[in-house]
Design a protein around this motif. Structure first.
Motif, mmCIF file in Angstrom:
data_model
loop_
_atom_site.group_PDB
_atom_site.id
_atom_site.type_symbol
_atom_site.label_atom_id
_atom_site.label_comp_id
_atom_site.label_asym_id
_atom_site.label_seq_id
_atom_site.Cartn_x
_atom_site.Cartn_y
_atom_site.Cartn_z
ATOM 1 N N THR A 313 56.570 38.856 66.828
ATOM 2 C CA THR A 313 55.708 39.673 67.680
ATOM 3 C C THR A 313 55.840 39.242 69.137
ATOM 4 O O THR A 313 55.889 38.049 69.439
ATOM 5 C CB THR A 313 54.247 39.516 67.234
ATOM 6 N N ILE A 314 55.848 40.229 70.050
ATOM 7 C CA ILE A 314 55.904 39.897 71.481
ATOM 8 C C ILE A 314 54.694 40.443 72.241
ATOM 9 O O ILE A 314 54.605 40.292 73.457
ATOM 10 C CB ILE A 314 57.205 40.407 72.123
ATOM 11 N N ALA A 315 53.778 41.073 71.519
ATOM 12 C CA ALA A 315 52.531 41.542 72.123
ATOM 13 C C ALA A 315 51.500 41.688 71.021
ATOM 14 O O ALA A 315 51.848 41.927 69.863
ATOM 15 C CB ALA A 315 52.731 42.868 72.852
ATOM 16 N N ILE A 316 50.240 41.525 71.372
ATOM 17 C CA ILE A 316 49.161 41.537 70.382
ATOM 18 C C ILE A 316 48.109 42.548 70.809
ATOM 19 O O ILE A 316 47.751 42.626 71.986
ATOM 20 C CB ILE A 316 48.506 40.140 70.274
ATOM 21 N N ASN A 317 47.607 43.302 69.844
ATOM 22 C CA ASN A 317 46.491 44.202 70.087
ATOM 23 C C ASN A 317 45.454 43.955 68.988
ATOM 24 O O ASN A 317 45.642 44.350 67.840
ATOM 25 C CB ASN A 317 46.940 45.665 70.068
ATOM 26 N N LEU A 318 44.371 43.292 69.324
ATOM 27 C CA LEU A 318 43.363 42.901 68.341
ATOM 28 C C LEU A 318 41.977 42.986 68.976
ATOM 29 O O LEU A 318 41.858 43.049 70.196
ATOM 30 C CB LEU A 318 43.630 41.453 67.876
ATOM 31 N N GLY A 329 36.410 47.979 72.204
ATOM 32 C CA GLY A 329 37.834 48.156 72.469
ATOM 33 C C GLY A 329 38.635 47.042 71.829
ATOM 34 O O GLY A 329 38.263 46.502 70.792
ATOM 35 N N THR A 330 39.726 46.695 72.453
ATOM 36 C CA THR A 330 40.557 45.602 71.961
ATOM 37 C C THR A 330 41.059 44.781 73.139
ATOM 38 O O THR A 330 40.944 45.192 74.293
ATOM 39 C CB THR A 330 41.790 46.128 71.183
#
Length: 551
Positions: A313-318, A329-330
């Motif tokens: 993974t190179i980006a996270i959305n949590l 939101g996240t």
């Protein structure tokens, strides 16, 4: 070639809390390793050292860092159990060091970049449900099983002595392990100068002991000013390809890049406006995205568990919790150093071979960073709950939910770039973003059919091909048709958002079956990239030694 006899034992990895059902031995099999392929397999990955400027940390944060890395490292054993079962029983029977290395990279004997193909002869196909369910359990049996928590993110399904199904909570299955993690997080919290980080670590420590993660997710959303960060716990559901229900353990240890983050902080405010403008009927965009979203850049200094397996993974959305997303939101975390590694070592070499010479100059790191960033932001767009009372999109689409969600984020990320570029909020030539997006498809489709991201890219590639968003030249390179790509982008966005809003499982299955495939022509192009020794992904040199902190 050499043959190794292996006694495969479905043994639970952990101590006295193990489920007795999993201790029953299965038949002895012959394992044959194709050792000549191991060097080629390892060549799919290029090493990269994870470092960061530690001078931005306070004295207490520098003391916290080893504790957080130690806690993160414990996610590896938990994910091994979830993905495969007994790691030690497998590794003890393999003598070739290259094979062991490849097993370690894949957290099991299945090649994650080749559709989970077993790379050790004698090992069968990977169970769709990994180790979350009894191997021989059918979908019908699961559906007939009466249990309030069978579809929980945080339960294993096992059998009673009479053969009936039962659930086991993660915190019971991993009782001693999660207690160690909890203690480390509490110890780290005592050093936290930042009140938000301290609160999050305390709540996350508690969550490991009872599998109640929402309070810590909310606390993580409230953190705004901390430099040191950790994402840890059972989070993504990609590994469960049977139902998409079960979360896998993973961790990232992160250091915030304050300069880059300052540049990004303005973009989250555009979410409500962009939601209204989505190219789909009003019913499918009636939800209002949370505006407390966070968009920042980080150096990642440690990966563990699910996020460290196969493609990184190179980006996270949590967080993934829909209630938290609608309320707050996240947070979108761009892993800048890992992103740079993939761009320099993979994206640029791919573009030099596969993109039309006249368009290669449009492949840039800034566009790659923006496309990746807005992919994560786009997870917040669209709809989380179906419009026809089928429940959440994730539950309605089951094991297909992840691939479609990744496809949505990809295509809506490009939509956001185009919209913000028109508003003057993003600089540069729009051709940079679209050409880099096209090159990115070739990078991500190499993750294979077992990956949600790989499936999403195959669908988009085949849809774009059908809509003539690109053409293939006689020399084998690809040329982007920018106007047609923009039209195709809107049409595919409409299809995906409608399928999600309707909770249309059969419709998604049809889309995946028809377009989530690698054609013979595309496979030849991918083989060509491999023949040119372009790696598929990265592996990391990481930890205290890489950071210069090993005592």
């Amino acid at each position: 070639m050499k043959k190794i006899v292996v006694l495969l034992v479905l043994t639970i990895l952990f101590s006295c809390k193990e489920d007795k059902e999993a201790r029953k031995p299965v038949k002895q099999v012959t394992v044959e390793e194709n050792l000549t392929d191991m060097g080629k397999n390892l060549g799919k990955y290029v090493p990269f050292k994870l470092t960061s400027d530690l001078s931005v940390l306070t004295d207490n944060e520098r003391k916290m860092l080893p504790l957080l890395i130690k806690a993160a490292d414990k996610m590896n054993a938990l994910f091994w159990f979830e993905a495969y079962g007994d790691k030690e029983a497998l590794m003890a029977k393999i003598t070739n060091e290259d094979t062991k290395k490849f097993v370690e990279i894949n957290y099991g004997p299945w090649d994650r970049l080749d559709g989970n193909k077993p790379f050790v002869e004698g090992i069968g196909e990977k169970p769709l449900g990994a180790n979350y369910y009894p191997k021989e359990m059918t979908k019908d049996e699961f559906e007939a099983f009466s249990s309030d928590n069978k579809s929980s993110l945080y339960t294993f399904i096992r059998r009673n002595d009479d053969g009936s199904l039962k659930t086991i909570w993660y915190h019971k299955q991993f009782e001693s392990q999660v207690k160690e993690v909890s203690d480390l997080l509490i110890e780290a919290s005592k050093l936290a100068d930042n009140a938000g980080l301290k609160n999050y670590l305390e709540l996350r420590a508690k969550a490991f002991l009872d599998d109640e993660y929402q309070a810590s997710d909310l606390a993580w959303m409230d953190m705004k000013t901390n430099t040191l960060d950790i994402v840890i716990g059972p989070i993504e559901t990609y590994e469960d390809q049977l139902f998409g229900n079960k979360a896998s353990h993973e961790a990232y240890v992160l250091i915030k890049d304050q300069v880059w983050s300052k540049k990004l902080e303005k973009f989250a405010q555009f979410l409500p406006e962009l939601q209204k403008g989505l190219p789909v009927d009003e019913l499918y965009k009636k939800e209002i995205p949370g505006t407390d979203s966070d968009l920042n850049a980080y150096d990642v200094v440690y990966y563990a568990g699910d996020c460290n397996s196969g493609g990184k993974t190179i980006a996270i959305n949590l967080p993934n919790d829909e209630e938290v997303q609608l309320q707050k939101g996240t947070r979108r975390l761009q892993l800048k150093n890992a992103m740079r590694a993939k761009f320099d070592k993979i994206m640029l070499p791919i573009s030099e071979i596969i993109i039309d010479e006249s368009q290669r100059s449009y492949v840039t790191f800034d566009a790659f960073f923006a496309n990746t960033m807005f992919h994560e932001v786009a997870h917040g767009l669209g709809i989380k709950n179906t419009i026809n009372n089928k429940g959440t999109v994730r539950n309605s689409l089951k094991e297909l939910a992840s691939a479609l969600e990744e496809g949505k984020a990809d295509i809506l990320g490009l939509y956001m770039v185009q919209q913000l570029h028109e508003k003057g909020e993003i600089e540069g030539d729009i051709k940079d973003y679209m050409t880099t997006f096209m090159a990115g498809i070739f990078r991500s489709v190499r993750f294979g059919a077992s990956s949600a991201h790989g499936k999403a890219n195959m669908i988009r590639f085949n849809f774009f091909k059908e809509k003539e968003a690109f053409t293939k030249n006689e020399d084998g390179t690809y040329k982007v048709n920018y106007d047609k790509m923009q039209t195709a982008m809107g049409e595919l966005s409409n299809i995906i958002l409608t399928l999600q809003g309707n909770g249309d499982y059969n419709g998604v299955a049809k889309l995946v079956a028809e377009k989530g495939i690698i054609s013979e022509d595309l496979q030849k192009d991918l083989d060509m990239l491999s023949e040119q020794n372009i790696p598929v992904d990265v592996i990391f040199e990481q930890g205290l030694k890489a950071l210069g902190l090993e005592q």
